[in-house]
Scaffold this motif. Structure first.
Motif, PDB file in Angstrom:
ATOM      1  N   ARG A 104      14.631 -22.309  45.223  1.00  0.00           N
ATOM      2  CA  ARG A 104      14.753 -23.372  45.808  1.00  0.00           C
ATOM      3  C   ARG A 104      13.800 -24.735  45.196  1.00  0.00           C
ATOM      4  NH1 ARG A 104      11.635 -24.758  50.340  1.00  0.00           N
ATOM      5  NH2 ARG A 104       9.460 -23.592  49.666  1.00  0.00           N
ATOM      6  N   ALA A 105      14.547 -25.636  45.159  1.00  0.00           N
ATOM      7  CA  ALA A 105      13.482 -26.889  44.779  1.00  0.00           C
ATOM      8  C   ALA A 105      12.791 -26.823  45.589  1.00  0.00           C
ATOM      9  CB  ALA A 105      14.528 -28.024  44.608  1.00  0.00           C
ATOM     10  N   ARG A 106      11.762 -27.257  46.035  1.00  0.00           N
ATOM     11  CA  ARG A 106      10.331 -26.901  47.212  1.00  0.00           C
ATOM     12  C   ARG A 106      10.232 -28.707  47.123  1.00  0.00           C
ATOM     13  NH1 ARG A 106       5.802 -29.332  48.126  1.00  0.00           N
ATOM     14  NH2 ARG A 106       5.310 -29.604  45.756  1.00  0.00           N
ATOM     15  N   ASP A 110      17.233 -35.624  49.188  1.00  0.00           N
ATOM     16  CA  ASP A 110      19.178 -35.246  49.582  1.00  0.00           C
ATOM     17  C   ASP A 110      20.330 -34.865  48.436  1.00  0.00           C
ATOM     18  OD1 ASP A 110      18.283 -34.966  52.574  1.00  0.00           O
ATOM     19  OD2 ASP A 110      18.338 -37.530  53.092  1.00  0.00           O
ATOM     20  N   ALA A 111      19.458 -35.510  47.676  1.00  0.00           N
ATOM     21  CA  ALA A 111      20.296 -35.231  46.319  1.00  0.00           C
ATOM     22  C   ALA A 111      20.992 -33.795  45.924  1.00  0.00           C
ATOM     23  CB  ALA A 111      19.299 -35.666  45.235  1.00  0.00           C
ATOM     24  N   GLU A 112      22.028 -34.039  45.631  1.00  0.00           N
ATOM     25  CA  GLU A 112      22.928 -32.654  45.586  1.00  0.00           C
ATOM     26  C   GLU A 112      22.328 -31.634  44.129  1.00  0.00           C
ATOM     27  OE1 GLU A 112      25.519 -30.782  47.022  1.00  0.00           O
ATOM     28  OE2 GLU A 112      24.505 -31.138  48.855  1.00  0.00           O
ATOM     29  N   LEU A 113      21.665 -30.859  44.150  1.00  0.00           N
ATOM     30  CA  LEU A 113      22.114 -30.162  42.718  1.00  0.00           C
ATOM     31  C   LEU A 113      22.479 -29.305  42.185  1.00  0.00           C
ATOM     32  CD1 LEU A 113      17.669 -29.744  43.267  1.00  0.00           C
ATOM     33  CD2 LEU A 113      18.459 -31.060  40.956  1.00  0.00           C
TER      34      LEU A 113
END
Ligand code: FES
Length: 326
Positions: A104-106, A110-113
């Motif tokens: 998880r990128a806390r 909104d950017a797609e990772l």
């Protein structure tokens, strides 16, 4: 054979070349398998500028990673040992599974990772007879092949049955032959026959033996493996020695003591082994620090190594030359 030039013992440029060529490519012992028995158990170490963590997964597998978050390089755990359920970056809280996948990128926005590409960067890891090794070189030779005759020398000893006792760390420079024993180590000289001290070299290792006098606590072997590991091993115990560079001029020596018997009945004998090894270490530190000062004084460049006594030093220096170049 002539020694390495004096400058190799204090020149920051040589130190940096050694750091990359030796510590960036060789198998390095970082801890004990018993420190990684349960899922989430980890140990983290600074390997001369590379921050590495080794962790036991939920599947029981031991993995190693650079202790570097893929967001902005934050550390996941502090140096030392501990246990965690997931790895959480200490900077902004990205979390990773124990197998290194980004979980998880806390609160990222909104950017797609590309989540699948943002796992922790792996490091090669292997366990040999209860000791954990890592190698920063992705193309490293498998550990057992790399250990070669060093591993074979340890086969007669029941290493897995030894119990960890305690760890001692000192800052000191190290020596590597028996030539100095009569002058530097008076008590050790009474325990072993230094005239019959022998060093057999090969396979990136040295096997040191000296016949023990009757009743001595120093029976067994002293095995060294390039670049920074040694085992002082006997049927009753072992001392796992690591020589960790702190900079061009300083080395930390870390001793992990193991004994077959940790009961009160064996306490006096175990303490005697530790006392003698620390006495030898203190004596080595005094002479090596005096040598280091002279190497830095500028009046000495190279000396000559005794073919009778200093073949181990010559072998180490040839391996360093080969790795570092020059
Ligand atoms: S550096 Fe790890 S979450 Fe930001």
């Amino acid at each position: 054979m002539q020694t390495l030039p004096a400058s190799w013992y204090h020149d920051p440029e040589i130190y940096e070349r050694e750091r990359v060529a030796l510590f960036g490519r060789e198998w390095l012992m970082v801890g004990r398998a018993r420190q990684l028995q349960s899922p989430g158990d980890y140990l983290a170490a600074d390997l001369r500028g590379w921050n590495v963590l080794v962790i036991a997964g939920h599947d029981g597998e031991v993995r190693a990673f650079h202790n570097v978050c893929r967001h902005r390089a934050g550390p996941l755990v502090d140096r030392g040992t501990g246990r965690c359920h997931t790895l959480v970056c200490r900077y902004h809280g990205w979390s990773y599974e124990l197998d290194g996948h980004l979980k998880r990128a806390r609160d990222f926005g909104d950017a797609e990772l590309p989540v699948d590409e943002l796992g922790l960067l792996p490091v090669s890891v292997a366990v040999w007879r209860g000791l954990v090794f890592v190698n920063l070189d992705a193309d490293a030779t498998p550990l057992l092949d790399a250990l070669g005759s060093f591993a074979a020398e340890c086969e007669p000893f029941a290493m897995e049955q030894l119990q960890f006792s305690h760890q001692v760390a000192h800052e000191v420079a190290a020596n590597m032959e028996g030539y100095h024993i009569p002058l530097v180590h008076p008590r050790l000289n009474k325990e072993v026959d230094a005239r019959r001290y022998r060093v057999v070299v090969g396979d990136r290792a040295c096997v040191h033996t000296a016949p023990a006098r009757d009743g001595s606590v120093t029976s067994g072997k002293w095995l060294w493996r390039f670049p920074n590991l040694a085992l002082n091993i006997s049927p009753d115990g072992m001392n796992v020695e690591r020589f960790v560079p702190l900079g061009p001029r300083r080395t930390r020596i870390v001793y992990d003591y193991f004994f077959r018997d940790l009961s009160p009945a064996a306490q006096a004998a175990n303490e005697e082994v530790v006392r003698l090894s620390l006495e030898v270490l203190d004596e080595d530190r005094a002479i090596c620090e005096a040598v280091q000062r002279n190497l830095e004084s500028g009046v000495y460049d190279r000396g000559w190594l005794s073919p009778r006594h200093e073949n181990g030093v010559a072998y180490l220096q040839s391996l360093v030359r080969e790795a570092v170049g020059g």
